[in-house]
Design an enzyme around this catalytic site. Sequence first.
Site, PDB file in Angstrom:
ATOM      1  N   ASP A  63       0.827  -1.206   0.000  1.00 42.15           N
ATOM      2  CA  ASP A  63       0.000   0.000   0.000  1.00 42.15           C
ATOM      3  C   ASP A  63       0.859   1.252   0.000  1.00 42.15           C
ATOM      4  OD1 ASP A  63      -2.321  -1.500   0.078  1.00 42.15           O
ATOM      5  OD2 ASP A  63      -2.509  -1.408   2.259  1.00 42.15           O
ATOM      6  N   TYR A 124       7.225  -9.735   6.804  1.00 40.35           N
ATOM      7  CA  TYR A 124       7.200  -8.292   7.024  1.00 40.35           C
ATOM      8  C   TYR A 124       7.781  -7.964   8.394  1.00 40.35           C
ATOM      9  CZ  TYR A 124       4.036  -7.283   3.078  1.00 40.35           C
ATOM     10  OH  TYR A 124       3.484  -7.134   1.833  1.00 40.35           O
TER      11      TYR A 124
END
Length: 284
Positions: A63, A124
Amino acid sequence: MSDEVEAGFVRVRLDLSYDGSEFSGWAKQAGGRRTVQGEIEDALRTVTRSRETYELTVAGRTDAGVHARGQVAHVDLPREVWAEHHVKLLKRLAGRLPRDVRVWALREAPSGFNARFSAVWRRYAYRVTDNPGGVDPLLRGHVLWHDWPLDVDAMNEAARGLLGEHDFAAYCKKREGATTIRTLRELSLVRGEDGIVTATVRADAFCHNMVRSLIGALLFVGDGHRGADWPAKVLAAGVRDSAVHVVRPHGLTLEEVGYPADELLAARSKEARNKRSLPGAGCC
């Protein structure tokens, strides 16, 4: 669905990183917004002197504001273009790309490779500090400031209740036709000597906003607003909870993407395209 490369083309794997601060995410968008995909495709077209834009497929779309250190993508190039340019392509891209995105490696991909569907996990990191003075100015674009003291042990206790294969609908932004079933393989937090708390999150895949929602829930545990059993209760409820905040994107970095051995790539790609259901789930 086959991953056979069209005749006359070569599939090329790209390993890359970027600072997401000034990007409107990975994927190209209408309206001229700046994206990572757009920058790389434009640079690739320019340095190969091609009239056509060759579209990238990425391991995981990020994003707006999210960073990547170990992103992977692939592109199918005409064999003659690859033959002419591959020796100097990496250096030419370095000269053409803006400084907030880098391609570190370019190589012909093994048979069956698909950057998105062949991946078996993505890892992540989310970084946050509870330092009462705030974030180091040199790290402000990569670390979230949380203005309550955090109990990392409590956060790790809560995290253990989220591991495994579940329907993460309570932590995902629902997309029509997409499953929210995921296998969360790792969720752990460590406070470094600099006081920064780094959360490591690894799963086979992630649905939209999943990592940032999980971190939002754990922060509520860490600062004492919720008990350590609360995130698992939210998960079991299966619906979005307004108390779960989607934390800001700048603390999040895609660190690494994992792939199986070359001989298993095609099988993994086929498997990943199958819509998932939980064991024992009804069909209707």
